[in-house]
Design a protein around this motif. Sequence first.
Motif, PDB file in Angstrom:
ATOM      1  N   PRO A   1       0.756  -1.318   0.058  1.00  0.00           N
ATOM      2  CA  PRO A   1       0.033   0.130  -0.107  1.00  0.00           C
ATOM      3  C   PRO A   1       0.926   1.262   0.011  1.00  0.00           C
ATOM      4  O   PRO A   1       0.615   2.329  -0.582  1.00  0.00           O
ATOM      5  CB  PRO A   1      -0.847   0.011   1.126  1.00  0.00           C
ATOM      6  CG  PRO A   1      -0.934  -1.576   1.669  1.00  0.00           C
ATOM      7  CD  PRO A   1       0.413  -1.941   0.995  1.00  0.00           C
ATOM      8  N   SER A   2       2.022   1.143   0.716  1.00  0.00           N
ATOM      9  CA  SER A   2       2.800   2.567   0.962  1.00  0.00           C
ATOM     10  C   SER A   2       3.687   2.626  -0.783  1.00  0.00           C
ATOM     11  O   SER A   2       3.932   3.755  -0.967  1.00  0.00           O
ATOM     12  CB  SER A   2       3.884   2.441   1.950  1.00  0.00           C
ATOM     13  OG  SER A   2       3.042   2.513   3.280  1.00  0.00           O
ATOM     14  N   ASP A   3       3.930   1.474  -1.164  1.00  0.00           N
ATOM     15  CA  ASP A   3       4.509   1.527  -2.463  1.00  0.00           C
ATOM     16  C   ASP A   3       3.691   2.139  -3.631  1.00  0.00           C
ATOM     17  O   ASP A   3       4.168   2.842  -4.446  1.00  0.00           O
ATOM     18  CB  ASP A   3       4.977  -0.008  -2.992  1.00  0.00           C
ATOM     19  CG  ASP A   3       6.202  -0.353  -2.085  1.00  0.00           C
ATOM     20  OD1 ASP A   3       6.577   0.339  -1.377  1.00  0.00           O
ATOM     21  OD2 ASP A   3       6.297  -1.691  -2.148  1.00  0.00           O
ATOM     22  N   LEU A   4       2.496   2.023  -3.417  1.00  0.00           N
ATOM     23  CA  LEU A   4       1.667   2.473  -4.418  1.00  0.00           C
ATOM     24  C   LEU A   4       1.197   3.918  -4.415  1.00  0.00           C
ATOM     25  O   LEU A   4       0.623   4.427  -5.241  1.00  0.00           O
ATOM     26  CB  LEU A   4       0.024   1.804  -4.112  1.00  0.00           C
ATOM     27  CG  LEU A   4       0.033   0.516  -4.640  1.00  0.00           C
ATOM     28  CD1 LEU A   4      -1.464  -0.105  -4.189  1.00  0.00           C
ATOM     29  CD2 LEU A   4      -0.346   0.447  -6.060  1.00  0.00           C
ATOM     30  N   LEU A   5       1.546   4.734  -3.197  1.00  0.00           N
ATOM     31  CA  LEU A   5       1.248   6.091  -3.136  1.00  0.00           C
ATOM     32  C   LEU A   5       1.694   6.854  -4.097  1.00  0.00           C
ATOM     33  O   LEU A   5       0.954   7.766  -4.588  1.00  0.00           O
ATOM     34  CB  LEU A   5       1.849   6.556  -1.614  1.00  0.00           C
ATOM     35  CG  LEU A   5       1.329   5.650  -0.314  1.00  0.00           C
ATOM     36  CD1 LEU A   5       1.827   6.192   1.022  1.00  0.00           C
ATOM     37  CD2 LEU A   5      -0.154   6.116  -0.342  1.00  0.00           C
ATOM     38  N   ASP A   6       2.802   6.905  -4.380  1.00  0.00           N
ATOM     39  CA  ASP A   6       3.567   7.995  -5.317  1.00  0.00           C
ATOM     40  C   ASP A   6       2.821   7.685  -6.732  1.00  0.00           C
ATOM     41  O   ASP A   6       2.448   8.947  -7.517  1.00  0.00           O
ATOM     42  CB  ASP A   6       5.105   7.717  -5.449  1.00  0.00           C
ATOM     43  CG  ASP A   6       5.713   8.790  -6.422  1.00  0.00           C
ATOM     44  OD1 ASP A   6       5.456   9.997  -6.277  1.00  0.00           O
ATOM     45  OD2 ASP A   6       5.905   8.228  -7.686  1.00  0.00           O
ATOM     46  N   VAL A   7       2.455   6.541  -7.168  1.00  0.00           N
ATOM     47  CA  VAL A   7       2.032   6.102  -8.443  1.00  0.00           C
ATOM     48  C   VAL A   7       0.432   6.821  -8.324  1.00  0.00           C
ATOM     49  O   VAL A   7       0.046   7.280  -9.249  1.00  0.00           O
ATOM     50  CB  VAL A   7       1.945   4.801  -8.851  1.00  0.00           C
ATOM     51  CG1 VAL A   7       1.038   4.581 -10.040  1.00  0.00           C
ATOM     52  CG2 VAL A   7       3.243   4.443  -9.028  1.00  0.00           C
ATOM     53  N   LEU A   8      -0.113   6.593  -7.226  1.00  0.00           N
ATOM     54  CA  LEU A   8      -1.820   6.960  -7.040  1.00  0.00           C
ATOM     55  C   LEU A   8      -1.772   8.564  -7.061  1.00  0.00           C
ATOM     56  O   LEU A   8      -2.613   8.894  -7.661  1.00  0.00           O
ATOM     57  CB  LEU A   8      -2.340   6.434  -5.939  1.00  0.00           C
ATOM     58  CG  LEU A   8      -2.476   4.800  -5.873  1.00  0.00           C
ATOM     59  CD1 LEU A   8      -3.076   4.420  -4.646  1.00  0.00           C
ATOM     60  CD2 LEU A   8      -3.040   4.278  -7.206  1.00  0.00           C
ATOM     61  N   GLU A   9      -0.582   9.133  -6.398  1.00  0.00           N
ATOM     62  CA  GLU A   9      -0.607  10.686  -6.371  1.00  0.00           C
ATOM     63  C   GLU A   9      -0.423  11.245  -7.714  1.00  0.00           C
ATOM     64  O   GLU A   9      -1.073  12.349  -8.010  1.00  0.00           O
ATOM     65  CB  GLU A   9       0.323  11.118  -5.177  1.00  0.00           C
ATOM     66  CG  GLU A   9       0.147  12.311  -4.943  1.00  0.00           C
ATOM     67  CD  GLU A   9      -1.194  12.637  -4.160  1.00  0.00           C
ATOM     68  OE1 GLU A   9      -1.540  13.885  -4.172  1.00  0.00           O
ATOM     69  OE2 GLU A   9      -1.675  11.918  -3.574  1.00  0.00           O
TER      70      GLU A   9
END
Length: 309
Positions: free
Chosen positions: A162-170
């Motif tokens: 979930p933390s790895d996804l943060l930059d891509v989702l942002e």
Amino acid sequence: MTWSPYYRGDGIERPIKPPKAPPWRTFPRESQHKQFQPPPGLVAAVNAAVLLRRPLLLRGPAGFGKSTVVEQVAHELALGRVLRWQVTSRSTLKEALYRYDALGRIHAQNLRLAGERSADDRDDIADFLQLGPLGTALLPSESGRPRALLIDEIDKSDMDLPSDLLDVLERGEFEIPELARHPVGEIDIRLWDSPETTIVHNGRISCHEFPFIVLTSNDERDFPEAFLRRCIRFTMPRPTVEMLERIIGAHLDGADTGSALVGEFVERIERGERLAIDQLLNAVYVLSETHVPDTAEIRDLLLRDLANG
């Protein structure tokens, strides 16, 4: 339909065709967008996610229709075929963005050096690259409409995903390092869900319309606050008798909903038992047939508590 003429356990061969399958067990699988009945509050949550370009995190027990939400939204908003990423404990952000078969490319190069492939057979990195479901969803859309993506069972993931996804989702973009270092600036690579290809410029992919993303969770773990604040969150409510009767009516038009069976199902959930709505659909489908006996044995077979294994 009768209960016994199919398998009898006597070892005698009978050329009997099995009965017609339930509507939700026909193949190839069809979208259930027409049958899904959204619970109160879900429509507002979906529209908030669409308006804000934020992922929608759906939480609740398994079998409550969370993964069907994206099918209905994609159909109503004409977003095309739903992309799917089934998360496991081994899933990584990289595989969701793109897949690179480095070993396959090395093997092809060795064959070329050994003379087993033609001299003019080029070493094309594109032959060994494919976008993943999230990477495909982030492609700029020619139609101007976003893609729809289901990230199913995100709570099954490794703790860091979930933390790895943060930059891509942002940011809505990512880089493919193998292409960023490649001497050719434009590479044509395959999409996740079709044989079609797309041109990637200098190894970077950036969306124009943020995809409609539904993440589902069976509430088996907590998520970081930084991840939660980037999502619109909705918890699927416990079903009521009225809600279940609407669901049964949508799937089995004209079938007797068996109000006593539905009421028993709701009471068991209220007592804390873990049951899925598709279990109830199975029970109604079987017991609605006139020749199938409505016995405690059959009900226990079809409506067994999921916590009991």
